[in-house]
Design an enzyme around this catalytic site. Structure first.
Site, mmCIF file in Angstrom:
data_model
loop_
_atom_site.group_PDB
_atom_site.id
_atom_site.type_symbol
_atom_site.label_atom_id
_atom_site.label_comp_id
_atom_site.label_asym_id
_atom_site.label_seq_id
_atom_site.Cartn_x
_atom_site.Cartn_y
_atom_site.Cartn_z
ATOM 1 N N ARG A 230 72.433 -74.237 14.561
ATOM 2 C CA ARG A 230 71.104 -74.260 13.974
ATOM 3 C C ARG A 230 70.103 -73.922 15.079
ATOM 4 O O ARG A 230 70.253 -74.361 16.223
ATOM 5 C CB ARG A 230 70.773 -75.630 13.376
ATOM 6 C CG ARG A 230 71.574 -75.968 12.126
ATOM 7 C CD ARG A 230 71.135 -75.132 10.940
ATOM 8 N NE ARG A 230 71.762 -75.561 9.690
ATOM 9 C CZ ARG A 230 72.823 -75.004 9.156
ATOM 10 N NH1 ARG A 230 73.426 -73.996 9.776
ATOM 11 N NH2 ARG A 230 73.309 -75.433 7.998
ATOM 12 N N GLU A 259 63.200 -69.419 11.542
ATOM 13 C CA GLU A 259 63.788 -68.392 10.682
ATOM 14 C C GLU A 259 63.048 -68.321 9.344
ATOM 15 O O GLU A 259 62.625 -69.359 8.820
ATOM 16 C CB GLU A 259 65.265 -68.717 10.396
ATOM 17 C CG GLU A 259 66.171 -68.647 11.581
ATOM 18 C CD GLU A 259 67.593 -69.094 11.226
ATOM 19 O OE1 GLU A 259 67.934 -69.128 10.014
ATOM 20 O OE2 GLU A 259 68.357 -69.421 12.137
ATOM 21 N N HIS A 277 71.356 -64.968 11.077
ATOM 22 C CA HIS A 277 71.993 -66.140 10.469
ATOM 23 C C HIS A 277 73.053 -65.703 9.450
ATOM 24 O O HIS A 277 73.020 -66.094 8.277
ATOM 25 C CB HIS A 277 70.957 -67.046 9.789
ATOM 26 C CG HIS A 277 71.442 -68.452 9.603
ATOM 27 N ND1 HIS A 277 70.606 -69.537 9.565
ATOM 28 C CD2 HIS A 277 72.701 -68.969 9.434
ATOM 29 C CE1 HIS A 277 71.296 -70.640 9.385
ATOM 30 N NE2 HIS A 277 72.579 -70.319 9.303
#
Length: 311
Positions: A230, A259, A277
């Protein structure tokens, strides 16, 4: 059996939506429940499909009186309020191991891409360079791999590292059963004995900015950081400073803070490799995630046991 109404509060593929729609009435809110229109019939919503990044808060659950089930479409669940779900009598599931192998493959790809300078040299070669970009670069064989987190994904990455001839060390809150790799007490100590430091721990308040200036200093000028966990686990300002000043050799990031908006300071750096991601995304992983999701929706509707139940 009457069709149930579910909300898909994250972006998913048309394949996933088609499979869901065959048995359920699907409301798509890919920007989260807060993006729903005022006309949204919240009392009819029986299940919510989310993920660890988007999650589902206590306030969201409280506005859904008919909610029975929350499914995380993946392994992560850090932003789903499990205690609120228990208090409201809502079941919560996730899908561990469905994308484990894909994430591990991607981590190795980032390690190779940044250490061998693949992306920057590809661009330079296309621009006409040759001799200047044939300088030696580090490789994985014989290097030291440090794993922050050694869950299923971390172990899959570590096994791949060993296959490349790397030695493995890890840090975790406690010794992981059944593994032979040595554990060190914290991320600073791990970085000091690593050439490649890979972040594979869960996100959440407990790990926010776990990789900070002290960790990056310990990793050193020849060290590489890779994050497939993360974005919040890595202090972006500290990382940008380390990359700009050459305090570390480079970074491979599949995730980053804020993000999907890429920090401007990262976009201009040649010693970082970036992906959006997507480490866990592959056809095989998607099929496995859809299968677990449909299993749990069907099981909840029919009163059967759920898979990977968290609450």
């Amino acid at each position: 059996m009457a069709r149930k109404t579910i909300v898909v509060s994250i972006p998913v593929s048309e394949k996933c939506l088609s499979r869901l729609s065959s048995g359920y009435d699907v409301i798509t809110l890919p920007n989260g429940l807060g993006s729903g229109s005022p006309e949204l019939e919240r009392s009819a919503i029986w299940a919510v499909v989310t993920n660890g990044s988007t999650g589902l808060s206590q306030a969201d659950m409280a506005r859904l009186p008919g909610l029975n089930l929350v499914c995380s479409y993946g392994a992560g669940y850090e932003n789903i309020d499990l205690e609120a779900a228990r208090q409201q009598g809502v079941s919560v599931t996730h899908a561990p191991n469905t994308n484990m192998q894909t994430v591990a493959d991607h981590a190795l790809a980032l390690m190779l891409a940044v250490s061998r300078d693949i992306c920057a040299r590809d661009r330079a070669l296309r621009a006409g360079a040759w001799a200047a970009i044939r300088s030696p670069r580090p490789t994985l064989s014989g290097s030291r791999l440090g794993m922050i987190g050694l869950g299923n994904i971390g172990q899959a990455i570590a096994r791949r590292g060993e296959a490349f001839g790397m030695t493995v060390t890890y840090t975790a809150p406690e010794d992981m059963p059944g593994v032979v790799w040595p554990r060190v007490p914290d991320a600073v100590a791990l970085a000091a004995v690593s050439d490649f430091l890979v972040v594979a721990c869960p996100g959440g308040p407990a790990t926010r900015h776990l990789v900070n200036r002290q960790v990056l200093d310990a990793l050193g000028q020849s060290g590489f950081l890779v994050n497939i966990s993360r974005g919040m686990v890595v202090d972006t300002d500290a990382l940008v400073s380390a990359l700009q000043r050459g305090d570390i050799a480079g970074a491979g990031l599949d995730v980053f803070e804020g993000e999907p908006d890429l920090p401007a300071a990262l976009s201009g750096l040649d010693n970082v490799v970036l992906t959006p991601h997507m480490a866990g995304r592959s056809p095989a992983a998607e099929e496995a995630q859809i299968s677990v999701l449909l299993h749990n929706l069907d099981a909840a509707r029919e009163g059967r046991p759920l898979t990977a139940q968290l609450a």
